[in-house]
Design an enzyme around this catalytic site. Structure first.
Site, short mmCIF file in Angstrom:
data_model
loop_
_atom_site.label_atom_id
_atom_site.label_comp_id
_atom_site.label_asym_id
_atom_site.label_seq_id
_atom_site.Cartn_x
_atom_site.Cartn_y
_atom_site.Cartn_z
N GLY A 96 0.98 -1.35 0.06
CA GLY A 96 -0.03 -0.03 0.03
C GLY A 96 0.86 1.10 -0.05
O GLY A 96 1.77 1.26 0.67
N ARG A 111 0.76 -4.79 -5.11
CA ARG A 111 1.10 -6.11 -3.98
C ARG A 111 1.60 -7.43 -4.69
O ARG A 111 1.40 -8.32 -4.33
CB ARG A 111 -0.08 -6.38 -3.40
CG ARG A 111 -0.53 -5.32 -2.42
CD ARG A 111 -1.74 -5.58 -1.34
NE ARG A 111 -2.30 -4.52 -0.93
CZ ARG A 111 -1.94 -3.83 0.32
NH1 ARG A 111 -0.78 -4.15 0.83
NH2 ARG A 111 -2.52 -2.81 0.84
N ASP A 142 5.49 -5.17 5.48
CA ASP A 142 5.78 -6.61 6.02
C ASP A 142 5.65 -7.68 4.86
O ASP A 142 6.71 -8.32 4.68
CB ASP A 142 4.94 -6.97 7.02
CG ASP A 142 3.33 -6.69 6.94
OD1 ASP A 142 3.14 -5.69 7.23
OD2 ASP A 142 2.93 -7.46 6.22
N THR A 193 4.90 2.05 6.20
CA THR A 193 3.69 1.73 6.65
C THR A 193 3.06 2.75 7.47
O THR A 193 3.36 3.28 8.46
CB THR A 193 3.52 0.04 7.16
OG1 THR A 193 1.98 0.08 7.55
CG2 THR A 193 4.23 0.19 8.39
N ASP A 221 0.62 1.78 9.08
CA ASP A 221 0.02 0.93 10.32
C ASP A 221 0.98 1.04 11.66
O ASP A 221 0.63 0.53 12.63
CB ASP A 221 -0.16 -0.70 9.70
CG ASP A 221 -1.46 -0.65 9.10
OD1 ASP A 221 -2.10 0.55 8.76
OD2 ASP A 221 -1.72 -1.51 8.57
N ASP A 254 3.35 -1.24 11.94
CA ASP A 254 3.26 -2.64 12.56
C ASP A 254 4.59 -3.54 12.00
O ASP A 254 4.55 -4.55 12.26
CB ASP A 254 2.26 -3.38 12.45
CG ASP A 254 1.78 -3.39 10.74
OD1 ASP A 254 2.61 -2.86 9.87
OD2 ASP A 254 0.72 -4.15 10.49
N ARG A 303 -4.65 -3.19 10.10
CA ARG A 303 -5.00 -4.53 9.98
C ARG A 303 -4.56 -5.22 11.12
O ARG A 303 -5.62 -6.39 11.43
CB ARG A 303 -4.42 -4.85 8.51
CG ARG A 303 -4.57 -6.28 8.25
CD ARG A 303 -4.25 -6.40 6.67
NE ARG A 303 -5.14 -5.56 5.60
CZ ARG A 303 -6.29 -6.06 5.28
NH1 ARG A 303 -6.04 -7.59 5.48
NH2 ARG A 303 -7.08 -5.73 4.52
#
Ligand code: F6P
Length: 343
Positions: A10, A72, A103, A126, A128, A130, A172
């Site tokens: 993304g 992706r 990731d 990212t 996120d 994460d 997510r």
């Protein structure tokens, strides 16, 4: 040297700042050449490239998205995928590849390095936050500022209507965006994937606020958050079209349940891709620039199989495989701070 660079997964604000920094450092200080592969790993697979110069990457630091575009695409899921990547690198006479991704992209990069000996370096991105081994990835700061601003706006309309407003944010696997954004925006309850929530706790917190004269409430929920009740989670339904589940939906469900159990008028807002669009914050511009310069240095020093990461204030080099396995969960001490303001 001749270096290839691609952005995968993304998009997020700061990718263009990375490309600009890699090119500037490589061309100006190492007299190297840089070539961009387009659309993530699809670029080397389908021979889609873009020469990158200091001129063509100037004026990019404030621009969101990625001029290289992204996808992706996973070469390991395609016939002869890894070999086609290797052939493409040879065709363009590249000495190394810089892979900027989350990731999934880092996991692909790690396999290309470990199983096929591709000389590459990773940069973590990212919204996120994460990715393991780095305290922060760029993109996250921009996302939480967007969430905080959205919550400010939701506050004034919630107050005016005596409503409960539920704001669903991305995340997510982890609740970093919800927790940071929620604390910054004064959320009255935050739901994260790391802690399945009991609906009654949410309802009680809202009723408690009303009992002390606060006739509105603002809740933030990560798209990946779930209830501690399987029957409620089933109402979310599997929405799997591309192999990745489409997580959006918990905000709407939560709003319906809150209205049912409190009798207070409730609405849901899903911020979605707004969190990934637009200009990066100053923090993300600087972090992306530091990552890009450092990755260019690592490539020229032959530090392959490594990812640049942020530890505290410092940049460090970590094996990509450490970053590419699993996710970095939300710091639950931070969540405890946010809980002080629930109810
Ligand atoms: O990984 C970043 C992220 O924005 C997640 O927060 C979100 O679940 C996912 O990407 C959405 O992916 P897509 O843009 O493919 O729908």
């Amino acid at each position: 040297m001749r270096i290839g660079i691609l952005t995968g997964g993304g998009d997020c604000p700061g990718l263009n700042a990375v490309v600009r920094a890699v090119v500037r450092r490589s061309v100006k200080d190492y007299k190297s050449e840089v070539v961009g592969f387009l659309e993530g790993f699809k670029g080397p697979l389908e021979n889609m490239i873009m020469p990158l110069t200091m001129q063509s990457t100037g004026g990019l630091i404030h621009r969101g998205g990625t001029i290289l575009r992204t996808s992706r695409t996973d070469p390991f899921k395609l016939d002869n995928g890894p070999q086609r990547i290797i052939d493409s690198i040879a065709r363009h006479r590249l000495d190394a590849l810089i892979v900027c991704g989350g990731d999934d992209t880092c996991a692909v990069a790690n396999r290309l390095y470990e199983e096929h000996g591709v000389n590459l370096v990773c940069i973590p991105k990212t919204i996120d936050n994460d990715i393991k081994t780095t305290d922060f990835a760029f993109g996250f700061d921009t996302a939480i500022n967007i969430v905080a601003e959205a919550l400010d706006r939701l506050h004034t309309t919630a107050e005016s209507h005596n409503r409960v407003l539920v704001c669903e944010v991305m995340g997510r696997h982890s609740g970093w965006i919800a927790c940071y954004g929620g604390i910054a925006g004064g959320a009255d309850f935050i739901l994260v994937p790391e802690k399945p929530v009991n609906l009654n706790d949410v309802v009680s917190a809202i009723k408690q606020r009303h009992a002390r004269g606060r006739d509105f409430s603002i809740l933030v929920v990560s798209e990946g958050a779930r209830f501690d009740d399987a029957a409620l989670n089933e109402q979310l339904g599997p929405q799997d079209q591309t192999g990745r589940s489409n997580l959006a939906g918990i905000g709407e469900l939560l709003a319906r349940l809150i209205e049912r159990d409190t009798g207070f008028e409730t609405r849901a807002t899903t911020l979605g891709h707004i969190q990934r669009g637009g200009s990066p914050t100053a923090f993300d511009r600087v972090l992306a620039t530091r990552f890009g310069v450092k990755a260019a240095d690592m490539v020229h020093e032959g530090k392959f199989g490594q990812m640049v990461a942020l530890r505290g204030y410092d940049l460090v080099e970590v094996p990509i495989k450490e970053a590419a396995t699993g996710y970095k969960p939300l710091d639950m001490d931070l969540y405890k701070v946010s809980e002080v303001f629930f109810g």
